[in-house]
Write a protein that holds these residues in place. Structure first.
Motif, PDB file in Angstrom:
ATOM      1  N   LEU A 108       0.923   3.885  -3.136  1.00 45.20           N
ATOM      2  CA  LEU A 108       0.848   5.402  -2.995  1.00 45.20           C
ATOM      3  C   LEU A 108       1.486   6.049  -3.230  1.00 45.20           C
ATOM      4  O   LEU A 108       1.437   7.129  -3.900  1.00 45.20           O
ATOM      5  CB  LEU A 108       0.290   5.273  -1.303  1.00 45.20           C
ATOM      6  CG  LEU A 108      -0.203   6.921  -0.912  1.00 45.20           C
ATOM      7  CD1 LEU A 108      -1.593   7.812  -1.214  1.00 45.20           C
ATOM      8  CD2 LEU A 108      -0.168   7.198   0.634  1.00 45.20           C
ATOM      9  N   THR A 122       1.599   6.656  -6.553  1.00 47.58           N
ATOM     10  CA  THR A 122       0.567   7.154  -7.166  1.00 47.58           C
ATOM     11  C   THR A 122       1.133   8.764  -6.891  1.00 47.58           C
ATOM     12  O   THR A 122       0.872   9.856  -8.217  1.00 47.58           O
ATOM     13  CB  THR A 122      -0.490   6.713  -7.044  1.00 47.58           C
ATOM     14  OG1 THR A 122      -0.595   5.547  -7.142  1.00 47.58           O
ATOM     15  CG2 THR A 122      -1.187   7.460  -7.355  1.00 47.58           C
ATOM     16  N   LEU A 123       1.563   9.409  -5.982  1.00 49.87           N
ATOM     17  CA  LEU A 123       2.177  10.525  -6.109  1.00 49.87           C
ATOM     18  C   LEU A 123       2.829  10.807  -6.133  1.00 49.87           C
ATOM     19  O   LEU A 123       2.849  12.379  -6.786  1.00 49.87           O
ATOM     20  CB  LEU A 123       1.977  10.534  -4.359  1.00 49.87           C
ATOM     21  CG  LEU A 123       0.683  10.708  -3.619  1.00 49.87           C
ATOM     22  CD1 LEU A 123       0.661  10.838  -1.879  1.00 49.87           C
ATOM     23  CD2 LEU A 123      -0.388  11.426  -3.854  1.00 49.87           C
ATOM     24  N   LEU A 127       0.786  -1.347   0.341  1.00 51.26           N
ATOM     25  CA  LEU A 127      -0.072  -0.106  -0.333  1.00 51.26           C
ATOM     26  C   LEU A 127       1.279   1.880   0.142  1.00 51.26           C
ATOM     27  O   LEU A 127       0.622   2.134  -0.846  1.00 51.26           O
ATOM     28  CB  LEU A 127      -0.987   0.089   1.728  1.00 51.26           C
ATOM     29  CG  LEU A 127      -1.988  -0.855   1.503  1.00 51.26           C
ATOM     30  CD1 LEU A 127      -3.010  -1.283   3.084  1.00 51.26           C
ATOM     31  CD2 LEU A 127      -2.466  -0.136  -0.433  1.00 51.26           C
TER      32      LEU A 127
END
Length: 141
Positions: A88, A91-92, A84
């Motif tokens: 994340l 993605t960021l 996760l």
């Protein structure tokens, strides 16, 4: 062996390995690791319904369900937290213009792994899943 007793007892577990009986134990990496890990004793807090006392040798039991669920949680929570965190971060990263796209994913993945390990270490255990002293094998007099 019991090192502190009461409603709950602190039990020092005896470590055993079959490495000493193997003919390859001197040159085996697993045997070397086992010798290193054998130095530190395992101390377990167990419920004491048989009223074992300090110095007694006892048999400690753990419900099968607790063993299976505990193993699953111990491995899966840190692993999922790492994935996760990495997801994340991946993605960021493009939106934050943070170095390479992989750097933030790696950092957040390692942070997720550390957080998952910390979380597992501090989880509360249901009373039905606690180790329990089943019987006394040898009574210290």
């Amino acid at each position: 062996m019991i090192i502190k007793s009461g409603t709950y007892a602190w039990v020092e577990a005896e470590r055993r390995t079959s490495c000493h009986s193997c003919t390859l134990s001197r040159g085996c990496g697993t045997g070397s690791i086992a010798k290193y890990l054998m130095m530190k004793p395992i101390i377990v807090k167990a419920s004491n319904p048989v009223r074992a006392e300090v110095g007694d040798r006892v048999i400690v039991g753990l419900p099968e369900k607790a063993f299976l669920q505990g193993s699953f949680v111990l491995y899966m929570v840190p692993l999922l937290a790492m994935f996760l965190g990495a997801g994340l971060g991946g993605t960021l990263a493009p939106h934050l213009h943070f170095g390479g796209n992989e750097s933030l994913g790696i950092l957040l993945g390692l942070g997720g792994l550390a957080g998952g390990l910390f979380g597992v270490r501090h989880m509360r255990v249901a009373p039905s899943f606690e180790p329990k002293i089943l019987c006394t094998v040898y009574k210290q007099r």
